[in-house]
Design an enzyme around this catalytic site. Sequence first.
Site, PDB file in Angstrom:
ATOM      1  N   ASN A 133      31.955  38.000  51.035  1.00  0.00           N
ATOM      2  CA  ASN A 133      31.333  37.838  49.721  1.00  0.00           C
ATOM      3  C   ASN A 133      32.409  37.716  48.650  1.00  0.00           C
ATOM      4  OD1 ASN A 133      28.699  37.752  48.305  1.00  0.00           O
ATOM      5  ND2 ASN A 133      29.691  39.361  47.126  1.00  0.00           N
ATOM      6  N   GLU A 196      30.734  32.013  48.877  1.00  0.00           N
ATOM      7  CA  GLU A 196      31.046  31.478  47.550  1.00  0.00           C
ATOM      8  C   GLU A 196      32.345  30.673  47.540  1.00  0.00           C
ATOM      9  OE1 GLU A 196      30.055  34.654  48.044  1.00  0.00           O
ATOM     10  OE2 GLU A 196      28.287  34.987  46.787  1.00  0.00           O
ATOM     11  N   ASP A 247      29.312  45.365  27.337  1.00  0.00           N
ATOM     12  CA  ASP A 247      28.702  44.358  28.194  1.00  0.00           C
ATOM     13  C   ASP A 247      28.506  43.038  27.448  1.00  0.00           C
ATOM     14  OD1 ASP A 247      27.545  43.303  30.526  1.00  0.00           O
ATOM     15  OD2 ASP A 247      26.811  45.287  31.047  1.00  0.00           O
TER      16      ASP A 247
HETATM   17 MN    MN Z   1      27.171  36.611  47.479  1.00  0.00          MN
END
Ligand code: MN
Length: 420
Positions: A133, A196, A247
């Site tokens: 990932n 990805e 954020d």
């Molecule tokens: Mn992912």
Amino acid sequence: MSIRASLCKLRNVVTVEAPMSLEGGVTRALLEDPNATVHLRDVEGGEIVGNLWSTRENVTDCLGIARDELLGHMLTAMNEPVDTVDVDEPGFAHTVTENVDLTRLPIPKFYPEDGGRYITAGIVISEFRGRRNVSFHRMMVMDSRRLAVRLVPRHTFTLFREAQEAGEDLRVAICIGVCPSVLLAAATSVDYGQDELEIASALREACGQGPLEVGITATGLRVPADADYVLEGRITAETAAEGPFVDITGTYDHVRDQPVIVVDRMYNSEEPVFHAVLPGGLEHYLLMGLPKEPVMFRTVRQAVPRTHAVRLTEGGCCWLHGVVSITKNKEGDSKNAIMAAFTGHPSLKHVVVVDKDIDIFDDREVEWAIATRFQADRDLVVVPGAAGSSLDPSADTVTTKVGLDATKPSGGGLFDRARP
Ligand code: MN
């Protein structure tokens, strides 16, 4: 492409030679001209670049494409991943050390209330039992070797839990200073197990730049060859307080108990530049928002075949506000476009649907369409009690979504702008 090479491709770069401190100075310099890329040459001895991908034009110039080609290429890349290519002498491996001291890296503290110095442009590559990932995580420096990492319950978290259940730490490589194709791919929400890095590779291919080159680290992780910094380590069972931190909306997020990463090894390129994404700045907006646009586009197009473009607007943090451009085949298509836009990007709160003659990249044109083509009694869609974004300080556990149909009614009328 290294950060230094990317800088050569950009039009609006401000270079600051004056010495600067890691606490406070960096944020002020980045806020001074939000549209300019800022290269700070001496931040306590290190080099920092910020506002690097803070405009769509910077991203598309670096990828060598036109502004409105990006969405289509990202869709292609998500649908048809391309293998990465291994290289023997990757740029990031110029210097390798196990004598890691994170406190000596040019990692800024952005705002006075922040819990510490933060890595904000770090993508985390993790692997467990053949599953990889790649995603963004903010990381707070705790000491010379430890980082507190914010793990939302998505894919990295799932891999981490699997490793924990097997009694192991999760191997990770934190990469800082990677090409926009990797940053955008890392911010996509593809299915668990979809790689990805292969999406990044496909995006580069679609832009005519060839596949993504990767190098292999000591623990066997494949990482972008041109990264400026790679921090190799493990997400451990230890936890620590992470935050406070600003954020995307520019407001403070809660402090949470989060896992600790121990960094065992550090690599850097020959003349590394540390990439810093200003929290709540334009670059933060775009890196989060741009990868959502293709998914929104695809969903709206399923409902309305003649969908031309979608955009998440900077005024809405490229997260909460969207604009959709369509041509109606029949009355009511615009209402369906509103509903589909909310489906395609569940965090979306307000959306405006316009006709093709409106340039959705120009906020004034969008407002003009609302001013001249919208009547609230027939064109407003209000959905109370929907699940929305946890980042919206005005929302409780649920939010109210609003769609504005600012398209011309079918059947004519005085709706067209006079042209010379
Ligand atoms: Mn992912």
